[in-house]
Design an enzyme around this catalytic site. Structure first.
Site, mmCIF file in Angstrom:
data_model
loop_
_atom_site.group_PDB
_atom_site.id
_atom_site.type_symbol
_atom_site.label_atom_id
_atom_site.label_comp_id
_atom_site.label_asym_id
_atom_site.label_seq_id
_atom_site.Cartn_x
_atom_site.Cartn_y
_atom_site.Cartn_z
ATOM 1 N N ASP A 297 95.753 22.533 -20.894
ATOM 2 C CA ASP A 297 94.744 21.489 -21.082
ATOM 3 C C ASP A 297 93.307 21.995 -20.917
ATOM 4 O O ASP A 297 92.454 21.694 -21.760
ATOM 5 C CB ASP A 297 95.029 20.329 -20.127
ATOM 6 C CG ASP A 297 96.332 19.621 -20.463
ATOM 7 O OD1 ASP A 297 96.805 19.775 -21.602
ATOM 8 O OD2 ASP A 297 96.883 18.916 -19.590
ATOM 9 N N CYS B 279 93.644 30.955 -28.448
ATOM 10 C CA CYS B 279 93.131 31.768 -27.343
ATOM 11 C C CYS B 279 91.617 31.861 -27.483
ATOM 12 O O CYS B 279 91.106 32.325 -28.501
ATOM 13 C CB CYS B 279 93.762 33.160 -27.364
ATOM 14 S SG CYS B 279 93.105 34.279 -26.090
ATOM 15 N N CYS C 157 96.650 39.296 -26.011
ATOM 16 C CA CYS C 157 95.569 40.108 -25.447
ATOM 17 C C CYS C 157 95.649 40.181 -23.934
ATOM 18 O O CYS C 157 94.832 40.879 -23.316
ATOM 19 C CB CYS C 157 94.211 39.552 -25.875
ATOM 20 S SG CYS C 157 93.847 37.910 -25.206
ATOM 21 N N CYS D 270 98.567 35.076 -23.794
ATOM 22 C CA CYS D 270 98.240 35.552 -25.140
ATOM 23 C C CYS D 270 98.601 37.032 -25.266
ATOM 24 O O CYS D 270 98.835 37.738 -24.277
ATOM 25 C CB CYS D 270 96.750 35.327 -25.407
ATOM 26 S SG CYS D 270 96.229 35.804 -27.083
ATOM 27 N N CYS E 111 90.393 36.002 -27.648
ATOM 28 C CA CYS E 111 90.521 36.828 -28.846
ATOM 29 C C CYS E 111 90.638 36.027 -30.133
ATOM 30 O O CYS E 111 90.595 36.600 -31.216
ATOM 31 C CB CYS E 111 91.740 37.748 -28.710
ATOM 32 S SG CYS E 111 93.323 36.873 -28.672
ATOM 33 N N GLU F 21 88.629 15.197 -29.377
ATOM 34 C CA GLU F 21 89.494 15.468 -30.520
ATOM 35 C C GLU F 21 89.838 14.174 -31.227
ATOM 36 O O GLU F 21 90.118 13.158 -30.585
ATOM 37 C CB GLU F 21 90.778 16.170 -30.053
ATOM 38 C CG GLU F 21 91.622 16.733 -31.185
ATOM 39 C CD GLU F 21 92.793 17.535 -30.667
ATOM 40 O OE1 GLU F 21 93.515 18.132 -31.486
ATOM 41 O OE2 GLU F 21 92.992 17.575 -29.431
ATOM 42 N N ASP G 143 89.733 17.019 -23.266
ATOM 43 C CA ASP G 143 91.068 17.007 -23.846
ATOM 44 C C ASP G 143 91.816 15.799 -23.294
ATOM 45 O O ASP G 143 91.992 15.668 -22.078
ATOM 46 C CB ASP G 143 91.823 18.296 -23.507
ATOM 47 C CG ASP G 143 93.234 18.294 -24.084
ATOM 48 O OD1 ASP G 143 93.373 18.249 -25.315
ATOM 49 O OD2 ASP G 143 94.196 18.312 -23.279
#
Length: 387
Positions: A350, A322, A343, A341, A325, A270, A186
């Protein structure tokens, strides 16, 4: 495979004067060819191509003794540069863009000459032999591969320093099996690189560190009379500082990309829209990070090491997803470095993005290659859970 090797030249004073004279003559030829094309279309609506101008070279060299001293193939390459600029201009028009018309080159905007290797340029022991210049000292910081075929040679002037670039044609490397692990990366501003393993690398910030020095130098430029001797000297100092910053960033990205290509078998990154990010108030930091250069260097170095570079679409919600989940946090902002999250999983922004990028790239690689990489995708299940 085509590569370019660049070396530093160390010509003496007389050779520097000859090199500057050669650049001026090629610049004059470039501007004359451009003026002929513009006048022919403006007055007679006649389009002149490269072959029309190349056929006039012999007559021009008979009339101009100084041009007759230049290498003939290098003059042809200069005319090809004019033709290339017009081809690019018309191609952008057809694609719906609004490009600028090819313009004349001043002394500050014409700094390179292309010569065919073996015709005007050759290698003599440890020196570079050039037509009209003689033998020039070269800093051979790395040898030219023995199986490489030198196609062209580019002589370049940058901030009163001279360089030679050899355009090489190499045979395709033999396929090599890389034994390293896959990794997701990242790219950011707080941490230049965040690995899916949790490791981080701080940005070097070469421009930010030299910003105070640049501010003083640019202030000296603004206080001098434009185009005076002192003004040109101050402008040259600013250009040298920018060149030093660019060299630092280039050296750093070369070392980092070499480490990535040698260490990891699969590198997932990315596909960032750098131009879009540079339109924000973070433009200085975005350009100082050098993300595009790092990805570009890595993309051609993985060919020799047997590694593979995979890119994830820029619209992929890597930071907001996430990995436990699969829920997407729509309310996450840039200031949120840690988020929880629904969950109950707690994510560091990062590292979570790096793991999601790796999982997405491996999933796309599995779909593209079939069953050959199923084992590779399952070996990182603990680091990047399936989405």
């Amino acid at each position: 495979m085509n590569l370019t090797y660049q070396y530093r030249l160390y010509p003496h004073k007389q050779q520097i004067e000859s090199l500057n004279q050669i650049l001026d003559l090629h610049r004059e030829l470039y501007n004359a060819a451009l003026e002929e094309r513009r006048s022919a279309w403006r007055k007679c609506h006649v389009s002149i191509n490269y072959y029309d101008q190349a056929n006039q070279l012999k007559e021009i060299r008979q009339l101009r003794e100084d041009l007759a001293l230049l290498n003939y193939s290098s003059c042809q390459q200069t005319l090809r540069q004019v033709n290339k600029s017009f081809d690019g201009f018309f191609r952008r028009i057809q694609s719906g863009q609004t490009p600028g018309y090819p313009r004349f080159k001043s002394r500050q905007r014409f700094d390179s000459v292309v010569v065919v290797f073996g015709d005007g340029v050759s290698l003599s022991a440890t020196r570079l032999r050039m037509q009209g210049i003689g033998q020039v000292k070269v800093k051979w910081h790395r040898p030219i591969p023995e199986d490489a075929e030198i196609k062209q040679v580019v002589i370049t002037r940058k901030c009163d320093k001279w360089y030679v670039s050899f355009q090489l044609e190499l045979p395709d490397p033999a396929p090599v099996k890389h034994l390293g692990d896959p990794v997701g990366i990242d790219l950011g501003l707080k941490n230049l690189v965040t690995f899916s393993t949790g490791e981080t690398l701080e940005p070097p910030k070469f421009f930010r560190k030299a910003e105070q020095k640049l501010r003083i130098q640019q202030r000296q430029v603004s206080r001098r009379k434009k185009f005076s001797h002192g003004w040109r000297k101050a402008v040259k100092q600013v250009a040298k500082t920018h060149a030093h910053i660019a060299n630092q960033r280039k050296d750093f990205n070369h070392k980092l990309s070499t480490y990535l290509a040698r260490t990891y078998s699969f590198i997932a990154v990315e596909d960032l829209c750098v131009k879009g990010l540079a339109r924000t108030n973070l433009s200085k930091s975005v350009y100082d990070a050098g993300w595009s250069q790092l990805i570009q260097f890595t993309s051609y170095k993985v060919v020799n090491t047997g590694a593979e570079l995979g890119q994830v679409d820029r619209f992929f919600p890597s930071s907001r997803l996430c990995r436990v989940c699969g829920c997407v946090n729509e309310w996450l902002t840039l200031s949120d470095r840690t988020w929880v999250c629904v969950c109950g999983a707690v994510h560091d922004r990062d590292p979570n993005a790096a793991r999601n990028i790796l999982a997405s790239a491996l999933s796309a690689r599995t779909v593209r290659l079939g069953d050959n990489v199923v084992a590779l995708s399952t070996c990182v299940a603990q680091e990047a859970a399936p989405l």
